[in-house]
Design an enzyme around this catalytic site. Structure first.
Site, PDB file in Angstrom:
ATOM      1  N   GLY A 128       0.804  -1.219   0.000  1.00  0.00           N
ATOM      2  CA  GLY A 128       0.000   0.000   0.000  1.00  0.00           C
ATOM      3  C   GLY A 128       0.834   1.265   0.000  1.00  0.00           C
ATOM      4  O   GLY A 128       0.377   2.316  -0.448  1.00  0.00           O
ATOM      5  N   SER A 129       2.061   1.189   0.495  1.00  0.00           N
ATOM      6  CA  SER A 129       2.954   2.355   0.458  1.00  0.00           C
ATOM      7  C   SER A 129       3.656   2.444  -0.891  1.00  0.00           C
ATOM      8  O   SER A 129       3.836   3.537  -1.441  1.00  0.00           O
ATOM      9  CB  SER A 129       4.010   2.267   1.568  1.00  0.00           C
ATOM     10  OG  SER A 129       3.411   2.391   2.831  1.00  0.00           O
ATOM     11  N   SER A 150       7.095   4.234   3.967  1.00  0.00           N
ATOM     12  CA  SER A 150       6.446   3.133   4.682  1.00  0.00           C
ATOM     13  C   SER A 150       5.447   3.726   5.647  1.00  0.00           C
ATOM     14  O   SER A 150       5.837   4.452   6.570  1.00  0.00           O
ATOM     15  CB  SER A 150       7.479   2.293   5.451  1.00  0.00           C
ATOM     16  OG  SER A 150       6.811   1.441   6.356  1.00  0.00           O
ATOM     17  N   SER A 197       3.657   2.421   8.079  1.00  0.00           N
ATOM     18  CA  SER A 197       3.902   2.041   9.480  1.00  0.00           C
ATOM     19  C   SER A 197       5.283   2.489   9.935  1.00  0.00           C
ATOM     20  O   SER A 197       5.516   2.714  11.119  1.00  0.00           O
ATOM     21  CB  SER A 197       3.801   0.520   9.626  1.00  0.00           C
ATOM     22  OG  SER A 197       4.821  -0.096   8.836  1.00  0.00           O
ATOM     23  N   THR A 211       8.372  -1.475   7.929  1.00  0.00           N
ATOM     24  CA  THR A 211       8.476  -2.508   6.890  1.00  0.00           C
ATOM     25  C   THR A 211       9.941  -2.785   6.576  1.00  0.00           C
ATOM     26  O   THR A 211      10.695  -1.875   6.218  1.00  0.00           O
ATOM     27  CB  THR A 211       7.697  -2.056   5.636  1.00  0.00           C
ATOM     28  OG1 THR A 211       6.332  -1.934   6.017  1.00  0.00           O
ATOM     29  CG2 THR A 211       7.817  -3.027   4.495  1.00  0.00           C
ATOM     30  N   ARG A 233      -3.028   1.118   3.084  1.00  0.00           N
ATOM     31  CA  ARG A 233      -3.609   1.324   1.753  1.00  0.00           C
ATOM     32  C   ARG A 233      -4.641   2.443   1.729  1.00  0.00           C
ATOM     33  O   ARG A 233      -4.906   3.024   0.683  1.00  0.00           O
ATOM     34  CB  ARG A 233      -4.185   0.011   1.215  1.00  0.00           C
ATOM     35  CG  ARG A 233      -5.291  -0.584   2.063  1.00  0.00           C
ATOM     36  CD  ARG A 233      -5.535  -2.030   1.684  1.00  0.00           C
ATOM     37  NE  ARG A 233      -6.616  -2.638   2.451  1.00  0.00           N
ATOM     38  CZ  ARG A 233      -6.492  -3.108   3.677  1.00  0.00           C
ATOM     39  NH1 ARG A 233      -5.333  -3.026   4.313  1.00  0.00           N
ATOM     40  NH2 ARG A 233      -7.525  -3.677   4.288  1.00  0.00           N
ATOM     41  N   GLU A 249      -6.761  -7.276  -0.740  1.00  0.00           N
ATOM     42  CA  GLU A 249      -6.737  -6.913   0.684  1.00  0.00           C
ATOM     43  C   GLU A 249      -8.102  -6.535   1.252  1.00  0.00           C
ATOM     44  O   GLU A 249      -8.417  -6.883   2.377  1.00  0.00           O
ATOM     45  CB  GLU A 249      -5.741  -5.776   0.919  1.00  0.00           C
ATOM     46  CG  GLU A 249      -4.306  -6.215   0.643  1.00  0.00           C
ATOM     47  CD  GLU A 249      -3.288  -5.130   0.946  1.00  0.00           C
ATOM     48  OE1 GLU A 249      -3.289  -4.612   2.068  1.00  0.00           O
ATOM     49  OE2 GLU A 249      -2.507  -4.777   0.042  1.00  0.00           O
ATOM     50  N   HIS A 258       1.636 -10.643 -26.158  1.00  0.00           N
ATOM     51  CA  HIS A 258       2.726 -11.528 -26.586  1.00  0.00           C
ATOM     52  C   HIS A 258       2.757 -12.837 -25.793  1.00  0.00           C
ATOM     53  O   HIS A 258       3.714 -13.585 -25.890  1.00  0.00           O
ATOM     54  CB  HIS A 258       4.061 -10.784 -26.465  1.00  0.00           C
ATOM     55  CG  HIS A 258       4.097  -9.552 -27.320  1.00  0.00           C
ATOM     56  ND1 HIS A 258       4.507  -9.577 -28.637  1.00  0.00           N
ATOM     57  CD2 HIS A 258       3.709  -8.285 -27.061  1.00  0.00           C
ATOM     58  CE1 HIS A 258       4.409  -8.356 -29.148  1.00  0.00           C
ATOM     59  NE2 HIS A 258       3.916  -7.562 -28.214  1.00  0.00           N
ATOM     60  N   LYS A 283       4.385 -10.700   9.053  1.00  0.00           N
ATOM     61  CA  LYS A 283       5.274  -9.661   9.593  1.00  0.00           C
ATOM     62  C   LYS A 283       5.711 -10.025  11.020  1.00  0.00           C
ATOM     63  O   LYS A 283       6.869  -9.862  11.388  1.00  0.00           O
ATOM     64  CB  LYS A 283       4.575  -8.295   9.585  1.00  0.00           C
ATOM     65  CG  LYS A 283       4.516  -7.674   8.195  1.00  0.00           C
ATOM     66  CD  LYS A 283       3.933  -6.279   8.214  1.00  0.00           C
ATOM     67  CE  LYS A 283       3.904  -5.690   6.810  1.00  0.00           C
ATOM     68  NZ  LYS A 283       3.307  -4.374   6.709  1.00  0.00           N
TER      69      LYS A 283
HETATM   70  O1  PA5 Z   1      -1.902  -2.620   2.688  1.00  0.00           O
HETATM   71  C1  PA5 Z   1      -1.130  -3.135   3.479  1.00  0.00           C
HETATM   72  O2  PA5 Z   1      -1.396  -3.264   4.690  1.00  0.00           O
HETATM   73  C2  PA5 Z   1       0.198  -3.617   3.003  1.00  0.00           C
HETATM   74  O3  PA5 Z   1       0.233  -3.759   1.610  1.00  0.00           O
HETATM   75  C3  PA5 Z   1       1.289  -2.660   3.505  1.00  0.00           C
HETATM   76  O4  PA5 Z   1       1.179  -1.421   2.870  1.00  0.00           O
HETATM   77  C4  PA5 Z   1       2.674  -3.280   3.265  1.00  0.00           C
HETATM   78  O5  PA5 Z   1       2.781  -4.487   3.981  1.00  0.00           O
HETATM   79  C5  PA5 Z   1       3.798  -2.351   3.681  1.00  0.00           C
HETATM   80  O6  PA5 Z   1       3.582  -1.810   4.951  1.00  0.00           O
HETATM   81  P1  PA5 Z   1       3.802  -0.251   5.148  1.00  0.00           P
HETATM   82  O7  PA5 Z   1       2.864   0.405   4.212  1.00  0.00           O
HETATM   83  O8  PA5 Z   1       3.480   0.020   6.566  1.00  0.00           O
HETATM   84  O9  PA5 Z   1       5.237   0.000   4.829  1.00  0.00           O
END
Ligand code: PA5
Length: 339
Positions: A50-51, A90, A92, A95, A142, A225, A241, A330
């Site tokens: 998500g980041s 990130s 959080s 990561t 996200r 997700e 292709h 994680k």
């Molecule tokens: O959507 C999510 O929870 C994940 O895809 C996170 O974004 C991913 O695990 C990375 O974590 P962060 O965005 O805290 O760096």
């Protein structure tokens, strides 16, 4: 779809956060950061899930004049040097791949800027005196995409990589607000609910031409997700292709989502129409972004896809917020000795 019904399933209140998407964009545009002093000749946007998607969307939008790569792994590309700007994103701040890229950038004397709501990334930026954009905590990563995306835009502006795009940015936020009005759950024939119903009980194959790669990837990962379903994404022209071979015989439980855009060349149109014929009209859903500018079209598709994934979660009776498998993995990784 009744609000009361949504509330019973959406226990963590994702809908309220989704509705704030345009305001989050605006808030992020007021963030500031000190640009690095060194000359910038190249950019790496490092981040996962998500980041990380913010970087894909930025690249699609800008079609940048200097090399710009995304990095979704532990190590930066070999060519990263003192003239490279590395943006470590990130939500959080914890990561491990992104933290590893941060250390890698430090080793190579790259210009380094962090984007996070806290965690170790904030600690590292403070410890080494690296500029940081701190975004509000307490969201699923996200859902924080507007903050993450526009924080990166702010950095690109401060570094002189983005200029004269303010009108396009304003248009995109206006488009997002207008789209939100149409996404209200209780609106009859809400298009996001209609699409969610069409892809329910199928495995969506999402096909996109440039500049919609990031938007299509975001749709796929939001279906994973939020809706907790499997989906796949492939891109034009590459899919012509390989993927198209045997496509007519795809399993019955597959649906096809075609992302379309006004920037398609004549040849791209032929490729897309050819592929559509192979899958059969019945199974094909076509999605287009709204607005004139490229940013508006990209972000409105992202926002629309977010709503589809949300409503599909509700239709399936699953809470869109928790992502147990990601959290469990994680936790398991943190039990290993940290290098
Ligand atoms: O959507 C999510 O929870 C994940 O895809 C996170 O974004 C991913 O695990 C990375 O974590 P962060 O965005 O805290 O760096």
């Amino acid at each position: 779809m009744k609000r009361g019904h949504i509330k019973e399933i959406d226990r963590w209140g994702m809908i309220e956060k989704l509705m704030r998407f345009p305001e989050m964009c605006e808030e992020a545009l007021s963030f500031r950061v000190e640009p690095p002093k060194q000359k910038i000749s190249r950019v790496v946007l490092a981040g996962m899930g998500g980041s990380g998607i913010a970087g894909d969307l930025i690249r699609d939008w800008l079609d940048p004049s200097i090399p710009m790569e995304t990095c979704k792994g532990y190590l930066l590309p070999n060519w990263v040097d003192g003239e490279t700007l590395v943006v470590a994103t990130s939500y959080s701040g914890n990561t491990e791949e992104t933290l590893s890229c941060f250390s890698d950038a430090m080793r190579r004397d790259a210009a380094l800027i962090g984007i996070t709501s806290g965690g170790k990334l904030e600690e590292e930026c403070n410890k080494f005196g690296k500029p940081l954009i701190k975004i509000p905590p307490g969201l699923p990563p996200r859902v924080a995409l507007p903050y993450l995306f526009f924080s990166t835009v702010v950095i690109m502006k401060e570094c002189g990589i983005v200029s004269r795009r303010d009108e396009e940015i304003r248009e995109s936020i206006k488009t997002l607000r207008e789209l939100r009005e149409k996404m209200d759950p209780e609106i009859e024939n809400n298009r996001a609910v209609v699409v969610a119903k069409k892809i329910k009980d199928t495995i969506p194959f999402i096909y996109a031409p440039p500049p919609l790669y990031g938007a299509a990837k975001r749709f796929k990962t939001q279906l994973n997700e939020n809706s907790k379903i499997q989906a796949k994404v492939e891109f034009f022209p590459e899919l012509c292709h390989n993927e198209i071979v045997g496509l007519g015989a795809a399993p019955k439980n597959v649906s096809f989502v075609f992302f379309r855009d006004v920037e398609e060349s004549e040849k791209m149109k032929v490729r897309i129409e050819f592929t559509r014929k192979l899958v059969g009209e019945k199974k094909a859903i076509e999605l287009r972004g709204e607005g004139k500018g490229r940013l508006s079209r990209i972000l409105s598709l992202v926002y629309f896809g977010d709503f589809v994934s949300f409503y599909l979660a509700i239709l399936r009776g699953v809470d869109p917020t928790p992502v147990e498998e990601i959290s469990e993995l994680k936790t398991e990784l943190t039990r290993l000795p940290q290098s």
